[in-house]
Design a protein around this motif. Structure first.
Motif, mmCIF file in Angstrom:
data_model
loop_
_atom_site.group_PDB
_atom_site.id
_atom_site.type_symbol
_atom_site.label_atom_id
_atom_site.label_comp_id
_atom_site.label_asym_id
_atom_site.label_seq_id
_atom_site.Cartn_x
_atom_site.Cartn_y
_atom_site.Cartn_z
ATOM 1 N N ILE A 37 0.837 -1.198 0.000
ATOM 2 C CA ILE A 37 0.000 0.000 0.000
ATOM 3 C C ILE A 37 0.875 1.253 0.000
ATOM 4 O O ILE A 37 0.605 2.218 -0.729
ATOM 5 C CB ILE A 37 -0.934 -0.008 1.225
ATOM 6 C CG1 ILE A 37 -1.980 -1.117 1.083
ATOM 7 C CG2 ILE A 37 -1.629 1.353 1.388
ATOM 8 C CD1 ILE A 37 -2.872 -1.271 2.286
ATOM 9 N N THR A 38 1.945 1.225 0.792
ATOM 10 C CA THR A 38 2.862 2.365 0.835
ATOM 11 C C THR A 38 3.492 2.598 -0.532
ATOM 12 O O THR A 38 3.602 3.740 -0.999
ATOM 13 C CB THR A 38 3.959 2.131 1.879
ATOM 14 O OG1 THR A 38 3.365 1.808 3.143
ATOM 15 C CG2 THR A 38 4.838 3.365 2.035
ATOM 16 N N GLY A 39 3.893 1.498 -1.185
ATOM 17 C CA GLY A 39 4.482 1.613 -2.514
ATOM 18 C C GLY A 39 3.508 2.173 -3.543
ATOM 19 O O GLY A 39 3.894 2.968 -4.411
ATOM 20 N N LEU A 40 2.255 1.755 -3.456
ATOM 21 C CA LEU A 40 1.247 2.267 -4.386
ATOM 22 C C LEU A 40 0.988 3.757 -4.146
ATOM 23 O O LEU A 40 0.909 4.547 -5.096
ATOM 24 C CB LEU A 40 -0.057 1.478 -4.228
ATOM 25 C CG LEU A 40 -0.053 0.050 -4.769
ATOM 26 C CD1 LEU A 40 -1.355 -0.666 -4.376
ATOM 27 C CD2 LEU A 40 0.102 0.050 -6.291
ATOM 28 N N MET A 41 0.869 4.138 -2.877
ATOM 29 C CA MET A 41 0.574 5.535 -2.569
ATOM 30 C C MET A 41 1.766 6.446 -2.859
ATOM 31 O O MET A 41 1.602 7.660 -3.028
ATOM 32 C CB MET A 41 0.128 5.661 -1.116
ATOM 33 C CG MET A 41 -1.161 4.929 -0.814
ATOM 34 S SD MET A 41 -1.850 5.252 0.827
ATOM 35 C CE MET A 41 -2.544 6.892 0.591
ATOM 36 N N ALA A 42 2.970 5.854 -2.929
ATOM 37 C CA ALA A 42 4.157 6.641 -3.279
ATOM 38 C C ALA A 42 4.110 7.120 -4.723
ATOM 39 O O ALA A 42 4.873 8.028 -5.101
ATOM 40 C CB ALA A 42 5.423 5.821 -3.037
ATOM 41 N N GLN A 43 3.234 6.505 -5.530
ATOM 42 C CA GLN A 43 3.141 6.914 -6.936
ATOM 43 C C GLN A 43 2.156 8.059 -7.139
ATOM 44 O O GLN A 43 2.016 8.565 -8.251
ATOM 45 C CB GLN A 43 2.737 5.709 -7.796
ATOM 46 C CG GLN A 43 3.575 4.465 -7.578
ATOM 47 C CD GLN A 43 5.071 4.751 -7.449
ATOM 48 O OE1 GLN A 43 5.645 5.516 -8.239
ATOM 49 N NE2 GLN A 43 5.708 4.144 -6.451
ATOM 50 N N ILE A 44 1.458 8.448 -6.077
ATOM 51 C CA ILE A 44 0.572 9.618 -6.157
ATOM 52 C C ILE A 44 1.419 10.826 -5.770
ATOM 53 O O ILE A 44 1.666 11.088 -4.594
ATOM 54 C CB ILE A 44 -0.631 9.468 -5.205
ATOM 55 C CG1 ILE A 44 -1.398 8.183 -5.510
ATOM 56 C CG2 ILE A 44 -1.552 10.691 -5.317
ATOM 57 C CD1 ILE A 44 -2.506 7.880 -4.517
ATOM 58 N N ILE A 45 1.900 11.534 -6.753
ATOM 59 C CA ILE A 45 2.882 12.587 -6.493
ATOM 60 C C ILE A 45 2.504 13.889 -7.186
ATOM 61 O O ILE A 45 1.807 13.906 -8.200
ATOM 62 C CB ILE A 45 4.294 12.168 -6.942
ATOM 63 C CG1 ILE A 45 4.331 11.920 -8.452
ATOM 64 C CG2 ILE A 45 4.769 10.928 -6.206
ATOM 65 C CD1 ILE A 45 5.711 11.654 -8.988
ATOM 66 N N ILE A 46 2.967 14.978 -6.595
ATOM 67 C CA ILE A 46 2.904 16.302 -7.215
ATOM 68 C C ILE A 46 4.331 16.846 -7.203
ATOM 69 O O ILE A 46 4.840 17.248 -6.144
ATOM 70 C CB ILE A 46 1.969 17.255 -6.448
ATOM 71 C CG1 ILE A 46 0.555 16.682 -6.378
ATOM 72 C CG2 ILE A 46 1.958 18.634 -7.113
ATOM 73 C CD1 ILE A 46 -0.398 17.521 -5.549
ATOM 74 N N PRO A 47 5.022 16.837 -8.346
ATOM 75 C CA PRO A 47 6.398 17.356 -8.376
ATOM 76 C C PRO A 47 6.425 18.861 -8.128
ATOM 77 O O PRO A 47 5.505 19.586 -8.514
ATOM 78 C CB PRO A 47 6.877 17.029 -9.796
ATOM 79 C CG PRO A 47 5.836 16.151 -10.388
ATOM 80 C CD PRO A 47 4.570 16.358 -9.632
ATOM 81 N N LEU A 48 7.485 19.313 -7.497
ATOM 82 C CA LEU A 48 7.683 20.736 -7.251
ATOM 83 C C LEU A 48 8.965 21.169 -7.967
ATOM 84 O O LEU A 48 9.996 20.501 -7.842
ATOM 85 C CB LEU A 48 7.799 21.014 -5.751
ATOM 86 C CG LEU A 48 6.578 20.611 -4.913
ATOM 87 C CD1 LEU A 48 6.859 20.811 -3.433
ATOM 88 C CD2 LEU A 48 5.338 21.392 -5.337
ATOM 89 N N PRO A 49 8.934 22.271 -8.712
ATOM 90 C CA PRO A 49 10.071 22.639 -9.559
ATOM 91 C C PRO A 49 11.325 23.062 -8.794
ATOM 92 O O PRO A 49 12.421 23.008 -9.337
ATOM 93 C CB PRO A 49 9.526 23.788 -10.414
ATOM 94 C CG PRO A 49 8.390 24.353 -9.614
ATOM 95 C CD PRO A 49 7.791 23.194 -8.880
ATOM 96 N N TRP A 50 11.180 23.492 -7.539
ATOM 97 C CA TRP A 50 12.336 24.036 -6.816
ATOM 98 C C TRP A 50 12.965 23.040 -5.835
ATOM 99 O O TRP A 50 13.896 23.384 -5.120
ATOM 100 C CB TRP A 50 11.938 25.302 -6.071
ATOM 101 C CG TRP A 50 10.919 25.075 -4.987
ATOM 102 C CD1 TRP A 50 11.164 24.728 -3.683
ATOM 103 C CD2 TRP A 50 9.508 25.151 -5.116
ATOM 104 N NE1 TRP A 50 9.992 24.590 -2.995
ATOM 105 C CE2 TRP A 50 8.952 24.846 -3.853
ATOM 106 C CE3 TRP A 50 8.642 25.448 -6.178
ATOM 107 C CZ2 TRP A 50 7.573 24.824 -3.625
ATOM 108 C CZ3 TRP A 50 7.280 25.428 -5.950
ATOM 109 C CH2 TRP A 50 6.763 25.126 -4.692
ATOM 110 N N THR A 51 12.459 21.822 -5.803
ATOM 111 C CA THR A 51 12.996 20.845 -4.864
ATOM 112 C C THR A 51 12.902 19.436 -5.434
ATOM 113 O O THR A 51 11.951 19.125 -6.172
ATOM 114 C CB THR A 51 12.234 20.912 -3.524
ATOM 115 O OG1 THR A 51 12.688 19.861 -2.662
ATOM 116 C CG2 THR A 51 10.739 20.772 -3.734
ATOM 117 N N PRO A 52 13.863 18.582 -5.120
ATOM 118 C CA PRO A 52 13.782 17.182 -5.564
ATOM 119 C C PRO A 52 12.831 16.352 -4.710
ATOM 120 O O PRO A 52 12.639 15.162 -4.992
ATOM 121 C CB PRO A 52 15.228 16.697 -5.408
ATOM 122 C CG PRO A 52 15.780 17.523 -4.288
ATOM 123 C CD PRO A 52 15.145 18.874 -4.443
ATOM 124 N N VAL A 53 12.251 16.942 -3.684
ATOM 125 C CA VAL A 53 11.323 16.227 -2.804
ATOM 126 C C VAL A 53 9.894 16.546 -3.256
ATOM 127 O O VAL A 53 9.444 17.691 -3.118
ATOM 128 C CB VAL A 53 11.516 16.638 -1.332
ATOM 129 C CG1 VAL A 53 10.587 15.828 -0.424
ATOM 130 C CG2 VAL A 53 12.971 16.456 -0.912
#
Length: 220
Positions: A37-53
């Motif tokens: 479940i953690t692995g699946l939810m890790a794919q729900i992402i919103i990238p941010l242009p100023w940080t690699p996190v």
């Protein structure tokens, strides 16, 4: 069968009692399932242009792992998540995997996942008073911002030092690794606290919490 308040309380107590007393094989299966479940939810992402996190949904799974599985098996679920990712299964954020992730910008946050599950699992299993909404909300805030963000920001700072050759300032770390995630974290924390209140028994289901059901520990 008609669902009533009484049999709802009875069923959630029976479920947690079964979870506590079931075989280690069943507990391992549940820990693996939570890792998935953690692995699946890790794919729900919103990238941010100023940080690699990036912003991700996986921390919600991390927050509920210890609550649902307890200290050791909730912590083990996060260990399983990390180990399987380290051997190359691409289920870290953004379909990444490999041992190199631990030395990357988000490696410290991953270590914090284990600490968080252990911390929340300990209180959820052993302190009946911790299972209410307000008490759990405080515990979730502490675990999220102490056990995830402190190692996370340390790891991010180390990565930035290796990449840029200079030690980043505190403000830089906060802008890249904390401030953009506050609103999302508060939403996930509120949801996890509500879930904990709904699903966890408010009476003893193991030998340990019998010792604590006397008001010796209470946040609210």
């Amino acid at each position: 069968m008609e669902i009533t308040i009484d049999n709802y309380f009875e069923k959630r107590h029976s479920l947690f009692k079964w979870r506590t007393e079931t075989s280690n094989a069943n507990k391992l299966v549940m820990a693996f399932f939570m890792a998935c479940i953690t692995g699946l939810m890790a794919q729900i992402i919103i990238p941010l242009p100023w940080t690699p996190v990036p912003i991700t949904a996986q921390t919600f799974a991390v927050l509920i792992a210890g609550i649902l599985l307890g200290r050791y098996w909730g912590g083990l679920s996060m260990v399983i998540y990390l180990l399987i990712g380290f051997v190359g299964v691409p289920w870290f954020t953004g379909m990444t995997g490999g041992i190199g992730v631990i030395t990357g910008a988000t490696g410290g946050f991953l270590i914090g996942f284990i600490l968080t599950a252990l911390f929340l699992g300990y209180f959820s299993d052993n302190y009946i008073n911790a299972r209410g909404f307000k008490s759990m909300l405080v515990l979730l805030l502490v675990s999220n911002f102490a056990f995830i963000y402190i190692p996370g920001l340390i790891g991010l700072g180390a990565w930035l030092y290796v990449v840029n050759g200079t030690i980043p300032g505190i403000w830089t770390l906060l802008v890249m690794g904390l401030l953009p995630f506050l609103i999302g974290d508060l939403i996930k924390i509120g949801g996890a606290a509500a879930l904990a209140k709904a699903v966890t028994p408010k009476e003893s289901f193991n030998d340990g919490d019998n010792l604590i059901d006397n008001g010796n520990w209470r946040i609210f």
